[in-house]
Structures are given as structure tokens and as C-alpha cells.
Design a protein around this motif. Sequence first.
Motif, PDB file in Angstrom:
ATOM      1  N   MET A   1    -122.410  16.243 -47.291  1.00  0.00           N
ATOM      2  CA  MET A   1    -122.328  16.267 -45.850  1.00  0.00           C
ATOM      3  C   MET A   1    -121.237  15.429 -45.441  1.00  0.00           C
ATOM      4  O   MET A   1    -120.137  15.599 -45.913  1.00  0.00           O
ATOM      5  CB  MET A   1    -123.741  15.326 -45.365  1.00  0.00           C
ATOM      6  CG  MET A   1    -124.808  15.992 -45.873  1.00  0.00           C
ATOM      7  SD  MET A   1    -125.068  17.840 -45.660  1.00  0.00           S
ATOM      8  CE  MET A   1    -126.609  18.121 -46.320  1.00  0.00           C
ATOM      9  N   ASN A   4    -118.195  17.490 -45.331  1.00  0.00           N
ATOM     10  CA  ASN A   4    -117.741  18.162 -46.573  1.00  0.00           C
ATOM     11  C   ASN A   4    -118.349  19.729 -46.350  1.00  0.00           C
ATOM     12  O   ASN A   4    -119.076  20.291 -45.822  1.00  0.00           O
ATOM     13  CB  ASN A   4    -118.496  17.608 -47.596  1.00  0.00           C
ATOM     14  CG  ASN A   4    -118.208  16.132 -47.986  1.00  0.00           C
ATOM     15  OD1 ASN A   4    -116.975  16.015 -47.885  1.00  0.00           O
ATOM     16  ND2 ASN A   4    -119.085  15.264 -48.153  1.00  0.00           N
ATOM     17  N   ILE A   6    -119.867  23.230 -47.462  1.00  0.00           N
ATOM     18  CA  ILE A   6    -120.963  23.068 -48.425  1.00  0.00           C
ATOM     19  C   ILE A   6    -121.296  24.750 -48.912  1.00  0.00           C
ATOM     20  O   ILE A   6    -121.996  24.996 -49.487  1.00  0.00           O
ATOM     21  CB  ILE A   6    -122.200  22.623 -47.729  1.00  0.00           C
ATOM     22  CG1 ILE A   6    -122.586  23.357 -46.349  1.00  0.00           C
ATOM     23  CG2 ILE A   6    -122.372  21.100 -47.787  1.00  0.00           C
ATOM     24  CD1 ILE A   6    -124.066  23.062 -46.017  1.00  0.00           C
ATOM     25  N   ILE A  29    -124.766  28.634 -49.916  1.00  0.00           N
ATOM     26  CA  ILE A  29    -124.472  27.245 -49.816  1.00  0.00           C
ATOM     27  C   ILE A  29    -124.679  26.328 -51.049  1.00  0.00           C
ATOM     28  O   ILE A  29    -125.638  26.966 -51.979  1.00  0.00           O
ATOM     29  CB  ILE A  29    -125.533  26.721 -48.861  1.00  0.00           C
ATOM     30  CG1 ILE A  29    -125.635  27.503 -47.420  1.00  0.00           C
ATOM     31  CG2 ILE A  29    -125.836  25.291 -48.837  1.00  0.00           C
ATOM     32  CD1 ILE A  29    -126.453  26.950 -46.351  1.00  0.00           C
ATOM     33  N   THR A  30    -124.040  25.388 -51.560  1.00  0.00           N
ATOM     34  CA  THR A  30    -124.216  24.662 -52.586  1.00  0.00           C
ATOM     35  C   THR A  30    -124.270  23.251 -52.287  1.00  0.00           C
ATOM     36  O   THR A  30    -123.666  22.659 -51.473  1.00  0.00           O
ATOM     37  CB  THR A  30    -122.939  24.772 -53.576  1.00  0.00           C
ATOM     38  OG1 THR A  30    -122.746  26.199 -53.849  1.00  0.00           O
ATOM     39  CG2 THR A  30    -123.067  24.060 -54.769  1.00  0.00           C
ATOM     40  N   PHE A  31    -125.465  22.637 -52.954  1.00  0.00           N
ATOM     41  CA  PHE A  31    -125.660  21.085 -52.488  1.00  0.00           C
ATOM     42  C   PHE A  31    -126.182  20.539 -54.017  1.00  0.00           C
ATOM     43  O   PHE A  31    -126.641  21.099 -54.899  1.00  0.00           O
ATOM     44  CB  PHE A  31    -126.933  20.868 -51.427  1.00  0.00           C
ATOM     45  CG  PHE A  31    -128.206  21.772 -51.900  1.00  0.00           C
ATOM     46  CD1 PHE A  31    -129.129  20.924 -52.256  1.00  0.00           C
ATOM     47  CD2 PHE A  31    -128.138  22.865 -51.409  1.00  0.00           C
ATOM     48  CE1 PHE A  31    -130.391  21.665 -52.666  1.00  0.00           C
ATOM     49  CE2 PHE A  31    -129.363  23.667 -51.893  1.00  0.00           C
ATOM     50  CZ  PHE A  31    -130.445  23.004 -52.262  1.00  0.00           C
ATOM     51  N   THR A  32    -125.967  19.211 -53.795  1.00  0.00           N
ATOM     52  CA  THR A  32    -126.637  18.371 -54.985  1.00  0.00           C
ATOM     53  C   THR A  32    -128.049  17.904 -54.679  1.00  0.00           C
ATOM     54  O   THR A  32    -128.433  17.313 -53.701  1.00  0.00           O
ATOM     55  CB  THR A  32    -125.671  17.301 -55.264  1.00  0.00           C
ATOM     56  OG1 THR A  32    -124.395  17.876 -55.738  1.00  0.00           O
ATOM     57  CG2 THR A  32    -125.983  16.549 -56.577  1.00  0.00           C
ATOM     58  N   ALA A  37    -126.211  20.416 -59.210  1.00  0.00           N
ATOM     59  CA  ALA A  37    -125.681  21.097 -58.091  1.00  0.00           C
ATOM     60  C   ALA A  37    -126.467  22.171 -58.093  1.00  0.00           C
ATOM     61  O   ALA A  37    -126.947  23.178 -59.180  1.00  0.00           O
ATOM     62  CB  ALA A  37    -124.278  21.654 -58.678  1.00  0.00           C
ATOM     63  N   THR A  39    -127.319  26.211 -56.094  1.00  0.00           N
ATOM     64  CA  THR A  39    -126.647  27.369 -55.255  1.00  0.00           C
ATOM     65  C   THR A  39    -127.584  28.111 -54.753  1.00  0.00           C
ATOM     66  O   THR A  39    -128.448  28.682 -55.406  1.00  0.00           O
ATOM     67  CB  THR A  39    -125.480  27.967 -55.931  1.00  0.00           C
ATOM     68  OG1 THR A  39    -124.514  27.114 -56.415  1.00  0.00           O
ATOM     69  CG2 THR A  39    -124.849  29.095 -55.109  1.00  0.00           C
ATOM     70  N   SER A 218    -119.687  23.829 -42.634  1.00  0.00           N
ATOM     71  CA  SER A 218    -119.540  22.268 -42.875  1.00  0.00           C
ATOM     72  C   SER A 218    -120.519  21.340 -42.502  1.00  0.00           C
ATOM     73  O   SER A 218    -121.322  21.827 -41.519  1.00  0.00           O
ATOM     74  CB  SER A 218    -118.089  21.858 -42.501  1.00  0.00           C
ATOM     75  OG  SER A 218    -117.054  22.521 -43.053  1.00  0.00           O
ATOM     76  N   THR A 219    -120.841  20.100 -43.152  1.00  0.00           N
ATOM     77  CA  THR A 219    -121.772  19.317 -42.434  1.00  0.00           C
ATOM     78  C   THR A 219    -121.127  18.071 -42.023  1.00  0.00           C
ATOM     79  O   THR A 219    -119.941  17.670 -42.832  1.00  0.00           O
ATOM     80  CB  THR A 219    -122.878  19.106 -43.210  1.00  0.00           C
ATOM     81  OG1 THR A 219    -122.605  18.563 -44.564  1.00  0.00           O
ATOM     82  CG2 THR A 219    -123.690  20.598 -43.399  1.00  0.00           C
TER      83      THR A 219
END
Length: 219
Positions: A1, A4, A6, A29-32, A37, A39, A218-219
Motif C-alpha cells: 500500500m 506502492n 500492486i 494484482i499482487t499482494f502479500t 506473495a 497473485t 496503485s494504493t
Amino acid sequence: MENNKIGYMSITLEKEKETRWGMAMDMVITFTMHNTAITMKTSETRTYEGENAQLVSSRFLVTNPAGDIVVEGKAGDIEYDITIDIAGHKTSKSFDLPLETLDEIVKVEMLAVAGSMKPGDKFEFDTFEVEPPLIDKIQHICTVKQHDRFILDGVPTYVYTVRDSIPSLGIAGDITIDRNGHIIKEELASAGLVMKAEPEMLAKNCLLYTSPSPRDLST
């Protein structure tokens, strides 16, 4: 976030026949989560046909580790039939026709190209949301906030800023769009999400990203 990147999204709209249009959207979208990680890939297609360019078919697909989601729709004589498959669990729904038209999904773009918006103007339109858990017709209430000159790639460009509100969901966001109908930026404040139009290579500036004609997320 925190600003960043994403992911990215690409949207295309093409005339396939004299009275037939196809819309396609792809998003990654890729996030943790828990130091892992993840996707998620989303794709959607919609077909509009006839003199009024009504929605006649659609397909929505999300692929993720928890299980795929597939929502398919097709117009019958009087209803639009939806089948929903969430990780193997299938359900169905039907909606009265007409459900959505091409003019509705490009309403803001059409008004921008026509140059017929001015600050304070308000307009409404409906679209059909196909992503679970919300699969329904939703109302958009838009207000033109600004009409300003914006420097885009070093070139002075006149743009509109339109607030798009969806009362049934309690969300609103700002759309920045130029006089050619190109969306430059979308901001969804409640989700902290910003989408910006960027050149393909810049928007795909992540090893996990692969998609044509993208818009940066982006966030």
C-alpha cells in the motif's frame, strides 16, 4: 500500500460487426499475505449487440489460490441468465432485460468527447456488476467537479474531473478524463486505490506483470 504499485489493468472496446461491440478487461494484482506473495488475475468480456447495443453475453473469471470464480451470462428472450461457479459451488440468477447498454458503460467518455460537461452538472446511469458477491444492476450518480488545463507528457490538455458515486455500495471515486475520452486517472478514496494511465512498459514494471495496454494500479 502507501503509494506502492500492486498491479495493472487493461481495457479494450472494439467494434466486431456493424451492430456488435466487444469489451475486454484484464487485471493482475499482487499482494502479500502472511509473508507470502499472492497473485490474482481477473479477466472479463462483454458483448453488446443490436440497434441499442444491449448486453447480450458476458464472462467474468478470477484465478487465485483459493479457487477460481467464473460468472457467465447470456441474454434470452426476456431475461439475462447468470451462472456462478465459485470454487466448484454453482448457483444461478436471472435478471429482467434490458440489463445494460454500451452507451451506459461509456457515458462519461461520451460526454467528455462531446464537450458537453461543465462544473456542477449532474447525470445518472446504470451498469451491471458481475463480480461476486455483488451481482446486480447498480446506479451511478455523477457530478462534474472541475474542467481544467492539465499538463500531460509536457502537452497542455483540457481535462474534466468527475465524481462517480454508487449510493447502494456507499462508495465514490474521482475520474480524470480528457476531451478525447481518454481516462487519465481514477481514484477510489474509500479503498485507497489509484489507477493511472501509463505507457505499457512503465505500467508493467514488475516481474509478475504481463498484460497488453495496461493501466497502472496503485494504493
